[in-house]
Design an enzyme around this catalytic site. Structure first.
Site, mmCIF file in Angstrom:
data_model
loop_
_atom_site.group_PDB
_atom_site.id
_atom_site.type_symbol
_atom_site.label_atom_id
_atom_site.label_comp_id
_atom_site.label_asym_id
_atom_site.label_seq_id
_atom_site.Cartn_x
_atom_site.Cartn_y
_atom_site.Cartn_z
ATOM 1 N N HIS A 90 34.049 74.571 97.651
ATOM 2 C CA HIS A 90 35.274 73.827 97.322
ATOM 3 C C HIS A 90 35.079 72.324 97.221
ATOM 4 O O HIS A 90 35.996 71.601 96.856
ATOM 5 C CB HIS A 90 36.362 74.099 98.367
ATOM 6 C CG HIS A 90 36.149 73.356 99.639
ATOM 7 N ND1 HIS A 90 35.278 73.776 100.600
ATOM 8 C CD2 HIS A 90 36.670 72.186 100.097
ATOM 9 C CE1 HIS A 90 35.279 72.917 101.605
ATOM 10 N NE2 HIS A 90 36.109 71.926 101.326
HETATM 11 C C1 UD1 Z 1 40.750 68.881 100.995
HETATM 12 C C2 UD1 Z 1 39.935 67.714 101.549
HETATM 13 C C3 UD1 Z 1 38.521 68.173 101.859
HETATM 14 C C4 UD1 Z 1 38.512 69.398 102.757
HETATM 15 C C5 UD1 Z 1 39.388 70.478 102.137
HETATM 16 C C6 UD1 Z 1 39.486 71.639 103.075
HETATM 17 C C7 UD1 Z 1 40.595 65.539 100.621
HETATM 18 C C8 UD1 Z 1 40.228 64.442 99.706
HETATM 19 N N1 UD1 Z 1 39.841 66.636 100.558
HETATM 20 O O1 UD1 Z 1 40.175 69.249 99.759
HETATM 21 O O2 UD1 Z 1 37.826 67.136 102.522
HETATM 22 O O3 UD1 Z 1 37.209 69.860 102.896
HETATM 23 O O4 UD1 Z 1 40.699 69.960 101.898
HETATM 24 O O5 UD1 Z 1 39.856 72.815 102.445
HETATM 25 O O6 UD1 Z 1 41.530 65.405 101.371
HETATM 26 N N2 UD1 Z 1 45.800 73.543 96.303
HETATM 27 C C9 UD1 Z 1 46.657 74.590 96.257
HETATM 28 N N3 UD1 Z 1 47.257 74.984 97.412
HETATM 29 C C10 UD1 Z 1 47.053 74.372 98.604
HETATM 30 C C11 UD1 Z 1 46.173 73.284 98.626
HETATM 31 C C12 UD1 Z 1 45.544 72.882 97.481
HETATM 32 O O7 UD1 Z 1 46.890 75.174 95.214
HETATM 33 O O8 UD1 Z 1 47.638 74.802 99.621
HETATM 34 C C13 UD1 Z 1 45.084 73.135 95.051
HETATM 35 C C14 UD1 Z 1 45.868 72.129 94.235
HETATM 36 O O9 UD1 Z 1 45.678 72.448 92.907
HETATM 37 C C15 UD1 Z 1 45.154 70.822 94.545
HETATM 38 C C16 UD1 Z 1 43.717 71.269 94.807
HETATM 39 O O10 UD1 Z 1 43.842 72.563 95.400
HETATM 40 O O11 UD1 Z 1 45.246 69.895 93.505
HETATM 41 C C17 UD1 Z 1 42.964 70.360 95.744
HETATM 42 O O12 UD1 Z 1 43.679 70.153 96.963
HETATM 43 P P1 UD1 Z 1 43.487 68.811 97.822
HETATM 44 O O13 UD1 Z 1 44.312 68.887 99.030
HETATM 45 O O14 UD1 Z 1 43.673 67.620 96.950
HETATM 46 O O15 UD1 Z 1 41.965 68.818 98.186
HETATM 47 P P2 UD1 Z 1 41.023 69.994 98.674
HETATM 48 O O16 UD1 Z 1 40.082 70.336 97.585
HETATM 49 O O17 UD1 Z 1 41.837 71.084 99.259
HETATM 50 N N1 UDP Z 2 38.308 79.521 106.439
HETATM 51 C C1 UDP Z 2 39.276 80.522 106.524
HETATM 52 N N2 UDP Z 2 39.404 81.376 105.457
HETATM 53 C C2 UDP Z 2 38.630 81.286 104.337
HETATM 54 C C3 UDP Z 2 37.656 80.268 104.274
HETATM 55 C C4 UDP Z 2 37.528 79.387 105.335
HETATM 56 O O1 UDP Z 2 39.982 80.636 107.516
HETATM 57 O O2 UDP Z 2 38.808 82.088 103.417
HETATM 58 C C5 UDP Z 2 38.169 78.585 107.569
HETATM 59 C C6 UDP Z 2 36.793 78.546 108.191
HETATM 60 O O3 UDP Z 2 36.694 79.525 109.205
HETATM 61 C C7 UDP Z 2 36.685 77.120 108.734
HETATM 62 C C8 UDP Z 2 37.605 76.327 107.827
HETATM 63 O O4 UDP Z 2 38.373 77.277 107.088
HETATM 64 O O5 UDP Z 2 37.166 77.042 110.060
HETATM 65 C C9 UDP Z 2 36.803 75.468 106.889
HETATM 66 O O6 UDP Z 2 37.641 74.897 105.970
HETATM 67 P P1 UDP Z 2 37.177 74.384 104.546
HETATM 68 O O7 UDP Z 2 35.900 75.028 104.185
HETATM 69 O O8 UDP Z 2 38.327 74.540 103.636
HETATM 70 O O9 UDP Z 2 37.024 72.813 104.775
HETATM 71 P P2 UDP Z 2 35.875 71.871 105.361
HETATM 72 O O10 UDP Z 2 35.491 72.385 106.703
HETATM 73 O O11 UDP Z 2 34.757 71.845 104.386
HETATM 74 O O12 UDP Z 2 36.541 70.540 105.407
#
Ligand code: UD1
Ligand code: UDP
Length: 364
Positions: free
Chosen positions: A203
């Site tokens: 991601h």
């Molecule tokens: C964010 C964090 C990242 C973290 C990740 C964990 C930032 C800059 N990035 O990335 O560091 O590792 O969360 O998962 O804050 N979206 C949905 N539903 C949701 C959330 C997101 O559809 O509930 C989609 C939307 O299209 C959105 C895209 O995912 O534009 C990205 O979401 P965003 O919160 O901007 O960043 P993440 O990639 O989730």
């Molecule tokens: N996780 C989850 N379901 C999934 C994938 C990840 O519950 O399908 C959990 C995982 O166990 C971990 C956390 O999400 O605790 C990690 O989040 P993510 O990879 O989105 O973000 P990052 O840690 O890279 O910021």
């Protein structure tokens, strides 16, 4: 002492889950959920499964560009802070949510506690790297997960008196939930046999938003899926982009993001994991499953240096090479397991203890 904790994304909710109840006991504690993540399977499911209390405030900011999303959060957080006047504000790690929380608080002269401080990838193209640096430099108390993070901060001129080494809360989260995780039927539901599949998660913006990089990783995964079952719980960011990327082979099991219990059970029984997630690199160590990192750098270098995780890069051939060694050479897998977990339990208690000691004053 009046304490506010701000969170808003999946990893923040999960990694703070063992800390929040302790904060509730010790302090007058208010939780602000920014709503950065909002799909049921990225947000509410964790409150249900981990029996977390509801946030006191939900800002529901949702997705947008970095500036708009961060600004909306800051406006909402600032209003609450001005009204509630907390003694400190806790933020966690490096998404836009902790950046907004830290900036809003620091500008009101409210001391910020940064949990999981000091991580660096030294790659400023990552939005997380910008966020971490800014949050660290406007925080009063910096709670680090490992020595590397402590050293990173010292080398940037942050004073040692503001830094504490507390460890990572991920081990506490795993320990609290692993028994319940074992009761889930996720392996049976997905038709998997323990030890006979790998788990993939992807991601990071620098992987998903660069077609060449993403296609290179997919190429490696398609190749590996001919040799072993691959399960891929797809993050919503990645889901949005996959339609434009190289086709993922039908033999890869693409599924919706899982709840924490099912995910924990899935990774605990995997042969190994391929991921670009920060939290999952740590979780892999906690559940004793080898982890191949599909990135060119990692913040968790100690896990790589200890021989627990393997930094493969995003290069197709390198991902295939590292993975095939783990697939074909049982002794390599055993070697990694023999090292034992690097991360230790107890960070959550330490966090609350350090906050109390530094700022003084619990509710009793
Ligand atoms: C964010 C964090 C990242 C973290 C990740 C964990 C930032 C800059 N990035 O990335 O560091 O590792 O969360 O998962 O804050 N979206 C949905 N539903 C949701 C959330 C997101 O559809 O509930 C989609 C939307 O299209 C959105 C895209 O995912 O534009 C990205 O979401 P965003 O919160 O901007 O960043 P993440 O990639 O989730
Ligand atoms: N996780 C989850 N379901 C999934 C994938 C990840 O519950 O399908 C959990 C995982 O166990 C971990 C956390 O999400 O605790 C990690 O989040 P993510 O990879 O989105 O973000 P990052 O840690 O890279 O910021």
């Amino acid at each position: 002492m009046k304490v506010v904790t701000v969170f808003g994304t999946r990893p923040e909710i999960i990694k703070l889950s063992p800390v929040t109840p302790l904060m509730d006991k010790k302090f007058e504690h208010v939780i602000i959920h920014t709503g950065q993540h909002y799909n049921y399977e990225m947000d509410k499911i964790f409150f249900d499964e981990l029996e977390l209390r509801n946030p006191d405030y939900s800002l529901n900011v949702g997705s947008d560009t970095h500036a708009v999303q961060t600004a909306k959060m800051m406006v909402g957080i600032e209003k609450i802070l001005m009204d509630y006047k907390p003694d400190i504000v806790n933020v966690f790690a490096d998404p836009n949510t902790p950046l907004a929380g830290a900036l809003a608080a620091a500008k009101l002269n409210i001391p910020v506690v940064h949990i999981e401080a000091g991580c660096r990838s030294f790659n400023k193209k990552m939005p997380e790297e910008i966020n971490r640096i800014l949050v660290d430099h406007c925080s009063e108390l910096l709670l680090a997960s490992d020595k590397t993070a402590v050293n990173n901060m010292i080398s940037e001129g942050i004073h040692e008196k503001n830094i504490r080494l507390v460890g990572s809360t991920i081990v506490d989260a795993v320990n609290r939930n692993i028994k319940l995780a074992r009761k889930t039927g996720v392996l049976k539901n997905l038709g998997l046999k323990a030890g006979a599949y790998i788990v993939l998660t992807l991601h990071r913006a620098e992987n998903t938003d660069n077609a060449e990089v993403l296609n290179g990783i997919i190429k490696a995964i398609n190749h590996l899926s001919k040799k072993i079952a691959v399960v891929f719980p797809v993050h919503p960011r990645t889901q949005k982009i996959l339609g434009r990327a190289l086709k993922i082979s039908d033999s890869v099991k693409r599924i919706e993001p899982l709840g924490y219990l099912e995910f924990l059970q899935l990774i605990s029984n995997a042969k190994f994991i391929i991921t670009d997630s920060g939290g999952i690199q740590e979780e892999a160590d906690a559940v004793d499953v080898p982890c191949v990192i599909a990135r060119n750098e990692t913040e968790w270098v100690e896990l790589v240096d200890a021989g627990r995780n393997i930094l493969a890069s995003t290069d197709t051939e390198k991902i295939i090479g590292v993975s095939e060694t783990l697939l074909n050479d049982e002794s390599r897998l055993n070697e990694i397991k023999k090292i034992g977990s690097v991360r230790k339990a107890g960070a959550s208690q330490k966090i609350v203890g350090e906050i109390e000691e530094y700022f003084g004053g619990s509710k009793k």
